[in-house]
Design a protein around this motif. Structure first.
Motif, mmCIF file in Angstrom:
data_model
loop_
_atom_site.group_PDB
_atom_site.id
_atom_site.type_symbol
_atom_site.label_atom_id
_atom_site.label_comp_id
_atom_site.label_asym_id
_atom_site.label_seq_id
_atom_site.Cartn_x
_atom_site.Cartn_y
_atom_site.Cartn_z
ATOM 1 N N ARG A 187 7.813 3.511 -0.793
ATOM 2 C CA ARG A 187 6.511 2.915 -0.498
ATOM 3 C C ARG A 187 6.619 1.770 0.499
ATOM 4 O O ARG A 187 5.688 1.498 1.270
ATOM 5 C CB ARG A 187 5.859 2.428 -1.798
ATOM 6 C CG ARG A 187 4.509 1.766 -1.627
ATOM 7 C CD ARG A 187 4.007 1.200 -2.939
ATOM 8 N NE ARG A 187 4.934 0.247 -3.537
ATOM 9 C CZ ARG A 187 5.096 -1.007 -3.108
ATOM 10 N NH1 ARG A 187 4.384 -1.443 -2.090
ATOM 11 N NH2 ARG A 187 5.946 -1.810 -3.698
ATOM 12 N N CYS A 229 8.994 1.564 -6.329
ATOM 13 C CA CYS A 229 9.272 2.623 -5.355
ATOM 14 C C CYS A 229 9.761 2.062 -4.021
ATOM 15 O O CYS A 229 9.022 1.354 -3.329
ATOM 16 C CB CYS A 229 8.017 3.468 -5.140
ATOM 17 S SG CYS A 229 8.251 4.831 -3.991
ATOM 18 N N CYS A 278 1.775 11.147 -6.257
ATOM 19 C CA CYS A 278 2.562 11.538 -5.085
ATOM 20 C C CYS A 278 3.787 12.327 -5.520
ATOM 21 O O CYS A 278 4.093 12.446 -6.712
ATOM 22 C CB CYS A 278 2.963 10.320 -4.257
ATOM 23 S SG CYS A 278 4.400 9.446 -4.901
ATOM 24 N N THR A 316 0.836 -1.193 0.000
ATOM 25 C CA THR A 316 0.000 0.000 0.000
ATOM 26 C C THR A 316 0.870 1.242 0.000
ATOM 27 O O THR A 316 2.102 1.159 0.020
ATOM 28 C CB THR A 316 -0.936 0.009 1.222
ATOM 29 O OG1 THR A 316 -1.887 1.080 1.066
ATOM 30 C CG2 THR A 316 -0.158 0.182 2.515
ATOM 31 N N CYS A 317 0.225 2.394 -0.032
ATOM 32 C CA CYS A 317 0.933 3.678 -0.013
ATOM 33 C C CYS A 317 -0.084 4.757 0.352
ATOM 34 O O CYS A 317 -1.296 4.550 0.254
ATOM 35 C CB CYS A 317 1.564 3.963 -1.377
ATOM 36 S SG CYS A 317 2.550 5.492 -1.401
ATOM 37 N N PHE A 321 -4.396 0.512 -3.598
ATOM 38 C CA PHE A 321 -3.701 0.717 -2.327
ATOM 39 C C PHE A 321 -4.593 0.360 -1.143
ATOM 40 O O PHE A 321 -4.125 -0.173 -0.133
ATOM 41 C CB PHE A 321 -3.212 2.160 -2.213
ATOM 42 C CG PHE A 321 -1.998 2.471 -3.061
ATOM 43 C CD1 PHE A 321 -1.008 1.527 -3.250
ATOM 44 C CD2 PHE A 321 -1.853 3.705 -3.660
ATOM 45 C CE1 PHE A 321 0.108 1.805 -4.025
ATOM 46 C CE2 PHE A 321 -0.741 4.000 -4.430
ATOM 47 C CZ PHE A 321 0.247 3.041 -4.614
ATOM 48 N N PHE A 360 5.502 1.688 4.276
ATOM 49 C CA PHE A 360 4.113 1.589 4.686
ATOM 50 C C PHE A 360 3.630 0.154 4.795
ATOM 51 O O PHE A 360 2.491 -0.118 5.163
ATOM 52 C CB PHE A 360 3.213 2.357 3.720
ATOM 53 C CG PHE A 360 3.601 3.805 3.579
ATOM 54 C CD1 PHE A 360 3.537 4.670 4.649
ATOM 55 C CD2 PHE A 360 4.043 4.313 2.359
ATOM 56 C CE1 PHE A 360 3.893 6.001 4.533
ATOM 57 C CE2 PHE A 360 4.408 5.637 2.215
ATOM 58 C CZ PHE A 360 4.334 6.469 3.309
ATOM 59 N N VAL A 378 -0.663 -3.095 -5.551
ATOM 60 C CA VAL A 378 0.079 -2.005 -6.193
ATOM 61 C C VAL A 378 -0.156 -2.105 -7.693
ATOM 62 O O VAL A 378 0.426 -2.953 -8.376
ATOM 63 C CB VAL A 378 1.577 -2.072 -5.866
ATOM 64 C CG1 VAL A 378 2.298 -0.869 -6.452
ATOM 65 C CG2 VAL A 378 1.793 -2.141 -4.353
ATOM 66 N N CYS A 433 4.849 2.593 -9.270
ATOM 67 C CA CYS A 433 4.727 2.421 -7.816
ATOM 68 C C CYS A 433 5.356 1.113 -7.352
ATOM 69 O O CYS A 433 5.855 1.002 -6.230
ATOM 70 C CB CYS A 433 3.264 2.473 -7.396
ATOM 71 S SG CYS A 433 2.427 4.016 -7.791
#
Length: 277
Positions: free
Chosen positions: A273, A270, A223, A204-205, A257, A276, A262, A267
């Motif tokens: 991320r 990343c 983001c 998630t993010c 998310f 989280f 994802v 993303c």
């Protein structure tokens, strides 16, 4: 939908070229005051807090005083992330606006000024009614390396702190130096890359959930780490925010998310991320 904050990139021009910052091929420009006010009008019902940073150095903005006046008029709470090199030059402006609530200063910026730390510390002491956060963000497992240790030593010397402060910094992530002045540390991370292979589809993010970012050309992205504008959700200069948030791409990323999925390839690459998960 409400956001706890929205990142607004008022310029993607920087006066430094730090090795740890992401690179992109975007046109270097600054946002006009007219377009910035248009953004304020379009986001005022979605957030009361804006971060004047994605890429670039915000204190380079040529009409910073006028821009912060607009933020005052729209009752926005403003946070700025800066490399600190222009702090002394912009002191009067920074002290003149009720909207400015926090100043994050990246102490690991790569500059050639031998008096950099002294100037940052002295100027910070003259900033009124604003929380200041010194940042050292290039760590491994939050452990101080040689460079960050030297930075903390400079803080201890200037502020005449007890040597036990160093031990407190080693143990904690966020440390209070004095009223309205803090030290924040975090780990080094790799910026997401469009062409990087990754199978990290679970997780998630907070992107699209607590915040979004608006680039200097008006492109809206999930983001602040999408500094290249890869996941373009729409353009705030051409569309209302509600229209952008109801588009399929935003909805897919946001729902993903929430469901620990994802969706976007960018993303998936990343590093940031992962904190989280």
């Amino acid at each position: 939908m409400k956001f706890s904050k929205i990142y607004v990139e008022i310029t993607n021009i920087c006066n430094l070229n730090c090795s740890f910052c992401s690179k992109d091929n975007r046109i270097k420009e600054e946002m006009s005051l007219e377009n910035f006010e248009l953004i304020l009008k379009k986001i005022k019902n979605y957030t009361k807090s804006i971060y004047l940073h994605v890429k670039g150095e915000p204190l380079l903005y040529s009409k910073l005083d006028e821009l912060l006046t607009l933020c005052d008029n729209y009752n926005m709470k403003v946070k700025i992330t800066t490399n600190g090199t222009l702090l002394k030059e912009k002191l009067e402006i920074l002290n003149n606006h009720s909207s400015l609530k926090q100043l994050n200063i990246s102490l690991h910026s790569e500059n050639n000024n031998p008096n950099y730390f002294q100037e940052v510390f002295e100027t910070s002491d003259k900033i009124k009614n604003i929380s200041i956060v010194y940042r050292i963000w290039l760590l491994d497992n939050l452990n101080l390396d040689i460079l960050s240790t030297k930075i903390v030593e400079k803080i201890i010397k200037y502020y005449k702190l007890d040597k036990s402060f160093m031990e407190e910094v080693k143990k904690n992530k966020n440390i209070k130096i004095k009223n309205n002045l803090y030290l924040d540390k975090d780990n080094y991370f790799n910026w997401p890359k469009e062409k990087k292979e990754s199978n990290l589809t679970k997780g998630t993010c907070l992107g699209t959930r607590s915040h979004i970012a608006i680039l200097v050309n008006g492109d809206v992205v999930p983001c602040c780490l999408d500094s290249g504008g890869i996941l373009k959700l729409g353009n705030i200069f051409k569309e209302d925010l509600d229209t952008i948030l109801n588009k399929e791409l935003f909805q897919k990323i946001n729902k993903g998310f929430k469901d620990q999925q994802v969706v976007a390839k960018l993303c998936q690459t990343c590093d940031f991320r992962k904190k989280f998960e």
